[in-house]
Design an enzyme around this catalytic site. Structure first.
Site, PDB file in Angstrom:
ATOM      1  N   LYS A 190      -5.335  -1.025 -12.261  1.00 32.16           N
ATOM      2  CA  LYS A 190      -4.575   0.096 -11.696  1.00 32.16           C
ATOM      3  C   LYS A 190      -3.194   0.157 -11.834  1.00 32.16           C
ATOM      4  O   LYS A 190      -2.376   0.983 -11.877  1.00 32.16           O
ATOM      5  CB  LYS A 190      -5.222   0.298  -9.975  1.00 32.16           C
ATOM      6  CG  LYS A 190      -4.265   0.685  -9.102  1.00 32.16           C
ATOM      7  CD  LYS A 190      -4.521   2.213  -8.657  1.00 32.16           C
ATOM      8  CE  LYS A 190      -4.103   3.007  -7.696  1.00 32.16           C
ATOM      9  NZ  LYS A 190      -2.665   2.417  -7.370  1.00 32.16           N
ATOM     10  N   GLY A 248      -2.082  -6.942   1.311  1.00 37.34           N
ATOM     11  CA  GLY A 248      -3.156  -6.538   2.486  1.00 37.34           C
ATOM     12  C   GLY A 248      -3.614  -5.027   2.434  1.00 37.34           C
ATOM     13  O   GLY A 248      -3.495  -4.272   1.296  1.00 37.34           O
ATOM     14  N   ALA A 249      -3.835  -4.566   3.713  1.00 35.62           N
ATOM     15  CA  ALA A 249      -4.661  -3.428   3.797  1.00 35.62           C
ATOM     16  C   ALA A 249      -5.744  -3.078   2.653  1.00 35.62           C
ATOM     17  O   ALA A 249      -5.797  -2.153   1.924  1.00 35.62           O
ATOM     18  CB  ALA A 249      -3.674  -1.927   3.506  1.00 35.62           C
ATOM     19  N   GLY A 280      -5.256  -5.972 -11.039  1.00 41.33           N
ATOM     20  CA  GLY A 280      -6.072  -4.734 -11.403  1.00 41.33           C
ATOM     21  C   GLY A 280      -5.250  -3.935 -12.383  1.00 41.33           C
ATOM     22  O   GLY A 280      -3.907  -3.812 -12.452  1.00 41.33           O
ATOM     23  N   ARG A 310      -2.623   2.758  -0.038  1.00 38.51           N
ATOM     24  CA  ARG A 310      -1.438   4.040   0.377  1.00 38.51           C
ATOM     25  C   ARG A 310      -2.535   5.184   0.771  1.00 38.51           C
ATOM     26  O   ARG A 310      -2.006   6.127   1.491  1.00 38.51           O
ATOM     27  CB  ARG A 310      -0.577   4.402  -0.745  1.00 38.51           C
ATOM     28  CG  ARG A 310       0.686   3.169  -0.989  1.00 38.51           C
ATOM     29  CD  ARG A 310       1.562   3.908  -1.498  1.00 38.51           C
ATOM     30  NE  ARG A 310       2.938   2.981  -1.783  1.00 38.51           N
ATOM     31  CZ  ARG A 310       2.913   1.813  -2.430  1.00 38.51           C
ATOM     32  NH1 ARG A 310       2.077   1.459  -3.246  1.00 38.51           N
ATOM     33  NH2 ARG A 310       4.049   1.229  -2.289  1.00 38.51           N
ATOM     34  N   GLY A 323     -11.296  -2.127  -4.294  1.00 35.97           N
ATOM     35  CA  GLY A 323     -10.501  -2.595  -5.385  1.00 35.97           C
ATOM     36  C   GLY A 323     -10.127  -3.988  -5.243  1.00 35.97           C
ATOM     37  O   GLY A 323     -10.433  -4.897  -6.099  1.00 35.97           O
ATOM     38  N   HIS A 324      -9.669  -4.540  -4.112  1.00 32.59           N
ATOM     39  CA  HIS A 324      -9.163  -5.845  -3.908  1.00 32.59           C
ATOM     40  C   HIS A 324     -10.521  -6.749  -3.915  1.00 32.59           C
ATOM     41  O   HIS A 324     -10.592  -7.792  -4.548  1.00 32.59           O
ATOM     42  CB  HIS A 324      -8.462  -6.186  -2.695  1.00 32.59           C
ATOM     43  CG  HIS A 324      -7.160  -5.190  -2.323  1.00 32.59           C
ATOM     44  ND1 HIS A 324      -6.948  -3.998  -1.549  1.00 32.59           N
ATOM     45  CD2 HIS A 324      -5.909  -5.301  -3.065  1.00 32.59           C
ATOM     46  CE1 HIS A 324      -5.832  -3.768  -1.613  1.00 32.59           C
ATOM     47  NE2 HIS A 324      -5.149  -4.502  -2.600  1.00 32.59           N
ATOM     48  N   SER A 383      -6.343   2.801  -3.027  1.00 34.33           N
ATOM     49  CA  SER A 383      -5.069   2.435  -3.302  1.00 34.33           C
ATOM     50  C   SER A 383      -4.826   2.157  -1.656  1.00 34.33           C
ATOM     51  O   SER A 383      -5.577   2.959  -0.739  1.00 34.33           O
ATOM     52  CB  SER A 383      -4.309   3.224  -3.698  1.00 34.33           C
ATOM     53  OG  SER A 383      -2.985   2.921  -3.106  1.00 34.33           O
TER      54      SER A 383
END
Ligand code: AMP
Length: 280
Positions: free
Chosen positions: A148, A28-29, A146, A186, A33-34, A184
């Protein structure tokens, strides 16, 4: 988009559908990218399933788990707009009905001992515990993840083998902000100054890419360290590794495909990023 909270209901629905299932697991968040993973899944599958689950068993630091951002309503909007068919939104007790303390472990070998595995003990066991459950619940033909999280992709490739899942892993390129910072969840915990400093990681990776072959890996690493320190990073690691198995590499033989991986704290926020230096 249909939302399921129970595996039984998800399974009942998916078993009636015809065509390939593409799966995008997330915590989530959501950010672009997602959404690019969803778009890739959309273009390669009939049914696109996304999951949102902040998995407690993969957080070695309880503070990091407690502060993990949650933006569910916005996530649901973004997923609908991106053309997601199904959102799986399980609770902790749904995925771990017997609790999270005595769980199975996975034979991951050397890949679990280096980099994230070294600095976040138990992290990849947690990743496998949740992914084993999610893959069993969704039974996708294709799984989209990803680059990442480079090491995570190799760990999941191993899990697919170990569990003999009939699922193909598709690794998608890292999506970056226009200034180069890898997107990200974060990042939203960074204040204004930290957000500026966070660019140090992508600058260090870019420096490596620009000087690969001209400087030794040791020289590149020293300069990367300097760049990160100038940007007020507290470094966990800066490493070079063989991109196929993550064996650490000290000297480049001009042949091997090498990935440079960095993990470092900007304030309280731990960021990771990587770049393949010599794509083959
Ligand atoms: P997370 O929600 O952080 O667990 O990430 C869910 C999936 O999105 C994982 O496969 C990540 O590797 C992927 N992902 C996260 N950030 C990015 C990014 N900036 N570009 C591409 N994929 C990403």
């Amino acid at each position: 988009m249909i939302i399921f909270k129970k595996q039984k209901d998800l399974h009942g629905y998916l078993s009636k559908q015809v065509g390939d299932i593409g799966f995008v697991p997330t915590m989530g968040a959501l950010h672009q990218g997602h959404i690019e993973l969803i778009a890739e899944a959309r273009s390669q599958s009939t049914i696109v399933v996304c999951s949102i689950f902040v998995n407690p068993t993969q957080f070695n630091d309880p503070k990091d788990f407690a502060k993990y951002p949650v933006t569910l309503e916005k996530d649901i909007d973004m997923l609908e707009q991106a053309g997601t068919d199904v959102l799986f939104l399980p609770s902790v007790s749904e995925l771990y009905p017997n609790g999270t303390s005595l769980l199975e472990s996975y034979e991951l070998g050397a890949i679990e001992k280096v980099l994230e595995g070294e600095f976040r003990p138990g992290h990849f066991q947690g990743v496998c515990q949740v992914m084993n459950r999610l893959l069993t619940a969704v039974a996708p033909q294709k799984l989209f993840m990803g680059q990442k999280d480079f090491q995570q992709c190799l760990v999941i490739a191993r899990l697919l083998q170990l569990g003999q899942f009939p699922t193909t892993l598709i690794t998608c390129a890292t999506i970056r902000e226009t200034d180069g910072l890898a997107m990200s969840s974060r990042n939203r915990r960074l204040n204004e100054e930290e957000r500026k400093n966070a660019l140090g990681i992508s600058k260090a990776l870019q420096f490596a890419r620009d000087t690969m072959g001209r400087l030794s890996l040791e020289e590149i690493k020293m300069k990367a360290r300097e760049i990160l320190e100038q940007h007020k990073f507290r470094i966990d690691y800066i490493e070079f590794a063989d991109s196929t198995n993550l064996d650490l590499v000290k000297e480049w033989d001009n042949q091997q495909s090498i990935v440079m991986l960095i993990a470092a704290f900007q304030g309280e926020v731990r960021l990771i990023d990587n770049r393949v230096l010599n794509p083959i």
